[in-house]
Motif scaffolding. Sequence first.
Motif: not given
Length: 276
Positions: A4-20
């Motif tokens: 999975d070559g493209h993912t984000h983290t809990e720090l992303c301001p427009h994400g879910s903020h679920e734990l990485t």
Amino acid sequence: MKIDGHTHTELCPHGSHELTELMIERAIKLGFDHYCITEHAPLPRGFEQKYRGDPEGLTTASLTWEQLDEYFKLVNHLKQKYQDQIKISIGFEVDYLPGFEKQIQEFLDQVGPQTDQNILSIHFMPGKDDGLWCVDYTTADFATGFAEWLSVPQQLYRQYFELVLQEVTANLGLYRPQRLGHLNLIQKYQDYFHLPAEFDQQNLQLIEKILKIIKQQRRELDFNTAGLYKPYCNQFYPGIQITKLAEELEIPLIFGSDAHSVAEVGHGWHLRSLFK
């Protein structure tokens, strides 16, 4: 290798903020061997002067400069914790912004030695009032920023792919990202604005020119399934036409869920098996 070559983290301001950490554990359960964390890089200082549109589209776009140390601390900790279960690569999704190439290169020179894989993407495009507008924030912003082209959608696409051509030919230095993100993001709202799902011959010629440059550079494309789950897109990035051209040129297509939540990790993985 299942990546999975493209993912984000809990720090992303427009994400879910679920734990990485929970996202990584899901990747392990799904049988992934390699997991790339590619959070949105801070936007260049001064970019706000060229930005147009909803202020929230700017403030929620990326990490801040002050979060860089926190980001590296988080991902390096996870890389070490799960090293016996899954390979974790660390990097950024970096925005290509015309006129800010020097600042982008300076950022890449700064973080390059600490990263494994990076993605170069376009989220902002020149539009109304000689400014840069977000391509994928809201339909309202899109309609305002690119109003002059909505009645001539192939011209809208042309403007976007001319920017992609600038993106792939930009001199970004030694740490230039090796992968190009969601190459047809301009189609995110295609169903809402009744834009054509296919590019015309003129645009295909431009796309082919872009892909030949990517091939010559030995770079990769992001095979990104996030668009399948967007209400007005309903297709993967970079779409069938570009994917087929890329495969003819033997350009590597790297699966990426673009996950911003636990549930999105690995989303649409099996679609990749439909292609070579």
